[in-house]
Each structure stands twice: as C-alpha cells, then as structure tokens.
Design an enzyme around this catalytic site. Sequence first.
Site, PDB file in Angstrom:
ATOM      1  N   ARG A  95     -59.863  74.147  47.226  1.00 34.07           N
ATOM      2  CA  ARG A  95     -59.203  73.336  46.194  1.00 34.07           C
ATOM      3  C   ARG A  95     -59.788  71.925  46.242  1.00 34.07           C
ATOM      4  O   ARG A  95     -59.767  71.277  47.291  1.00 34.07           O
ATOM      5  CB  ARG A  95     -57.680  73.289  46.451  1.00 34.07           C
ATOM      6  N   HIS A 140     -56.035  64.229  40.089  1.00 31.22           N
ATOM      7  CA  HIS A 140     -55.406  63.986  41.393  1.00 31.22           C
ATOM      8  C   HIS A 140     -55.323  62.464  41.602  1.00 31.22           C
ATOM      9  O   HIS A 140     -55.994  61.895  42.446  1.00 31.22           O
ATOM     10  CB  HIS A 140     -56.209  64.671  42.504  1.00 31.22           C
ATOM     11  N   GLU A 185     -49.068  66.672  42.068  1.00 25.40           N
ATOM     12  CA  GLU A 185     -47.915  65.929  42.602  1.00 25.40           C
ATOM     13  C   GLU A 185     -47.431  64.766  41.737  1.00 25.40           C
ATOM     14  O   GLU A 185     -47.456  63.616  42.166  1.00 25.40           O
ATOM     15  CB  GLU A 185     -48.246  65.379  43.995  1.00 25.40           C
ATOM     16  N   ASN A 325     -46.862  71.911  47.048  1.00 32.36           N
ATOM     17  CA  ASN A 325     -47.291  71.157  48.227  1.00 32.36           C
ATOM     18  C   ASN A 325     -46.057  70.777  49.030  1.00 32.36           C
ATOM     19  O   ASN A 325     -45.056  70.358  48.445  1.00 32.36           O
ATOM     20  CB  ASN A 325     -47.989  69.846  47.826  1.00 32.36           C
ATOM     21  N   TYR A 327     -44.785  69.115  53.138  1.00 33.61           N
ATOM     22  CA  TYR A 327     -45.145  68.653  54.477  1.00 33.61           C
ATOM     23  C   TYR A 327     -43.947  68.483  55.407  1.00 33.61           C
ATOM     24  O   TYR A 327     -44.135  68.273  56.602  1.00 33.61           O
ATOM     25  CB  TYR A 327     -45.858  67.297  54.383  1.00 33.61           C
ATOM     26  N   GLU A 397     -50.997  72.647  49.265  1.00 36.32           N
ATOM     27  CA  GLU A 397     -51.199  71.673  50.341  1.00 36.32           C
ATOM     28  C   GLU A 397     -50.125  71.838  51.398  1.00 36.32           C
ATOM     29  O   GLU A 397     -48.952  72.008  51.072  1.00 36.32           O
ATOM     30  CB  GLU A 397     -51.088  70.217  49.841  1.00 36.32           C
TER      31      GLU A 397
END
Length: 497
Positions: A95, A140, A185, A325, A327, A397
């Site tokens: 990606r 992005h 995002e 995504n 985290y 991600e």
Amino acid sequence: MLLTVALANLLVICSSELSDYPIPKDFMLGVATAAYQIEGAWNEDGKGESVWDWYSHTFPERIDNAATGDVACDSYHKWEEDVALLKELGVDHYRFSLSWSRILPEGTINYVNEAGIEYYRKLLQGLADNNITPLVTLFHWDTPRPLHELGGWTNPLIADYFAEYARLCFERFGDLVQNWITINEPQTTCVQGYTEGIKAPGYSDEAEGVYLCAYTHVLAHAKAYHIYDEEFRAMQKGRITIVVDSMWCEPASDSSEDKEAAETEMEFIIGLYANPIYNGNWPQVVIDRVGNRSLLEGYPRSRLPEFTKDEIDYINGTFDFFALNSYSTNYIYHQIDVTESIGNGSYLLDSGIGAKVNSTWKSIEGIGWVNDVPWGFRKLLNWVHNHYNKPDIIITENGWADLTGDLQDQDRIDYVAGHISAILDAINEDGVRVFGYTVWSFMDNFEWTNGYNEKLGLYQVDFDSPDRTRTAKDSAKWYQKIIKDRCLVDKCQDASL
Ligand SMILES: *[C@@H]1O[C@H](CO)[C@@H](O)[C@H](O)[C@H]1NC(C)=O
Ligand SMILES: *[C@@H]1O[C@H](CO)[C@@H](O)[C@H](O)[C@H]1NC(C)=O
Ligand SMILES: *[C@@H]1O[C@H](CO)[C@@H](O)[C@H](O)[C@H]1NC(C)=O
Ligand SMILES: *[C@@H]1O[C@H](CO)[C@@H](O)[C@H](O)[C@H]1NC(C)=O
C-alpha cells in the site's frame, strides 16, 4: 541471568496466547507507506508544493527537530531498491500513496506533470513484474498548496478537484491497479489538521473545522467512487473504498452512562466518516448532539452540515470493501451531558466523553497513540462487522512505534503477532470477514509532526546517510517467515478443519 531473560522472551512468543488458526492462503499480508513520508524529491522534476511541504518549511518549530519530508527515505530515487525489499519480504501487497502535487503541480487538471506519471508507472510496473499487488491511495494528507489556499478541506468545491484528479489516476494507472483507496484517515486530518491544529494545515477551528472537513471528504470520496464505478469499473475490474481510522473505545465501567459514552465516541471517531458511506447519512447520535448544542450556543442551525436527501443517496453505498486503520484502545467514560459546558462551540466537547488508557497496557512513554491491546482490536473488528452490514474488511494500517529504531525490535513482533492473532480469532470465532492485513510501516519514515523520532518500520532507514541505507529489523525477518508459513505458532491447526 541474561539467558533466562532471552528464554523468557522466546517463551512469550511461543506461548499459547497466539492463535493457532492458520492464516488463510488468500489472506493478503502486506506493508504500507505514504508519499510525503517516504518519497522526498519534494521539488524535483516538476512536482508542485503540497500543504505538508509548506507546513514543514513554514513552521519548523511545530515539528520535532524541525524535520521535513524534503528527502525522507528518498524513495523517489530508490524505488527499485524498495521493490527489491518488498520482494525479499514476500508481501502479497504494497500500500502506497500518490502525491497529488507530483502529478498535478497546481492541483488542477489543466496541467499534468508527465514526469510524475512516469515515476508511478515505473513503480507499478516494478510491482507487477514481481507479483506484488498494489493498493493505491489517491490522497494521504498532502493537499496541493494552491487548493489549500482556496480553503482546503473546508471548501466543498475541493471535492470536484479531487474527483478530477481521481479520474486522471484511473485513466493513467488503472491498467496496473485493481485496488484503490480514495482518501486516507479523514478523521485524523479533520481533527488534528482543522480543529486541534497539530497537523497540516494547522487550523484550530474547534466549532466547525471537523464538520466542514468531514463533509468535504465524504463528498470527495463519493464523487471519485462514482467516477470509477461508471467510467472505469467495467474495463479495469477493480475495487475502491476509503480508509477510516479508529481506536477501540472500551466503556470505562459497566454503567449505562459509560457504555453509551463509548458507543457515542465510536460514532464521532469512525461513524462520522463511515456511516454516510456504509449506512447513509451521519450517525444519528452525532446529528442530535451537535444539533442540540449548536442551538444552545446561539447558532441558527447545526454546526454539522446537513446532507440533502440526494446527497445521502449519492454517498450511501460508495464502497466495495471496508478499509480500517487502528493502533490503540482507550477507556471511555461519560463526562458532560449534552446541555452542559455550553460555550462557543467545540468538537472536543460535542461527544461529551473523557478518555484514558490503562497503565498496564504496553506502550512507549511519550508515544500516546500506540497501545498494544489486541483484545480491543478484536472488539473493533466486531463493531465494524456489526455496524456496517458485515463488509469485507482489510486492515490497511497497524503497527508499533518506538523511539530507538533498533534492529532488535521484539516489541514490534509481539504487537503485530498479537494483532494478526486477534484477526484470526475474529474470523474463526466471531465470523468477521477480514481478508487482509497491512503493517505500518514498510520502513522508518517521516512521522508527520514527530519527524524522524518515532520509528514504525520493519526496515530501519539511516537518515544520517545520504544513501538512506535500509536494513531489515528482526520484525522484517519474522514477517517474512509468517508470510511464508501462514502460521503464528510452531504448528497451526490443520487448514481443512
Ligand atoms: C443506504 O443504502 C442501504 C442499502 O441500499 C439502505 O438499506 C439504507 O436504507 C440506505 N440508507 C439511507 C439513510 O437511505
Ligand atoms: C436534539 O436531540 C434529540 C434527541 O435527543 C433529537 O430528537 C432532536 O432532533 C435534537 N435537536 C436538534 C436541533 O438536533
Ligand atoms: C467566546 O468567544 C468570544 C470571542 O472570541 C470570547 O470573548 C469568549 O470568551 C468565548 N466564550 C467562551 C465561553 O469561551
Ligand atoms: C487496567 O487493567 C487491569 C488488568 O486488566 C484491570 O484490573 C484494571 O481494572 C484496569 N484499570 C482501569 C482503570 O480500567
């Protein structure tokens, strides 16, 4: 003593905490990057200025060590070496993002920079030659500066400029690309870029910033989707969606107030962007809360722009899969009622929640946005599955940040293993449909306002060397083995079971 510690570490990895479900053969395992974070060559071969070029050059004090992406990993020049490393890793997909200003220096379609087109075609051909599937992000975060000066993502007309750029990319790259991401995002751009002012363009419009930005992003995405659908899909046979990002919001207690607060926060973080696309219209709780507060604050109407019926229908259903995504996880608790703390309007107060982490969760001091909480990630996958009609999901991600960049990066291995394990459990035990996983990141790179301090790569990059030498970390060797073996533990269950 040392040996005991090393053995203990080894045992953690071999322990039964990791799932022994095999990773399905057709499950895509890849790595990710983004143009501004790796390419460098910020003003070479006709590239225009992006908002991140402008931001990093104009406000060096806002970025750790006044770092910029001027050179970054120099991937503009080193793409052949990058492809060779991807080949070495054995990834199914890569990606990466296209730099809008490298292709359209002014942001507008009237002048195309052929050198930019050629760069990406060479990269795409290199990936094709090595059987690596590209997953291409059109945008992005690196808005062309001229469009930023017209209001950027607070100006809904930017959606048309984005759509024209998207059409050009489908025309010029679509023969080599079957997997498209429109936008990366939007939540982070809209909150950190337009409300908190801590990422480019650095605006601190607490009242309206997020909502105008969300509106434009969702509209821009839908326009690009429809262009692909109507003009390119039949011939190119690809698929396209948006990437949304979210932590998992765990209620801080069993109280109904905290449970509702956690659900509300999910809708403010992920629903604001995903709901119009996957369900139609903004989430009702966001409409209600922002609407009520806006009236109390003295606005004639909601700070959240209202979609027309036509817009709702136009945006609803503009996806071929779900790209996520994530985290981290936070504990969420109720903080204020919808009628409390009325002031001049504040996105940060609209949801009425407070957030905290648990000190027992593994994280690196000073890096607040990455916590190793695989069970939260599994709950997030289930939430997406249940809220958006059981879509096919790819994790675009997920990864571990540290401050050392050490080649011995056991923490990164543990984090990635734990999260893939959570996916395998979600697939096999919860029925969640996940078809791929992407480590952020392929290599250490320019981590936005954290400059080169925060390292997330499987490959270390020597930023002091003009050659930007890449070296495989332990995590790269581990990931290479996982991709080959399709199993996180010594021996997986029989795939046919
Ligand atoms: C969005 O589309 C789905 C599927 O066609 C439909 O069930 C749903 O009612 C639509 N949402 C709105 C708000 O119109
Ligand atoms: C205020 O919230 C209620 C639900 O709690 C909702 O019915 C009403 O439409 C909202 N008012 C505005 C102006 O958004
Ligand atoms: C609202 O904004 C005005 C003008 O900037 C300012 O004077 C006032 O203190 C603000 N009120 C609150 C509650 O923040
Ligand atoms: C943090 O996690 C531990 C272990 O799971 C748990 O006992 C504790 O209650 C948690 N603390 C908070 C504040 O939720």
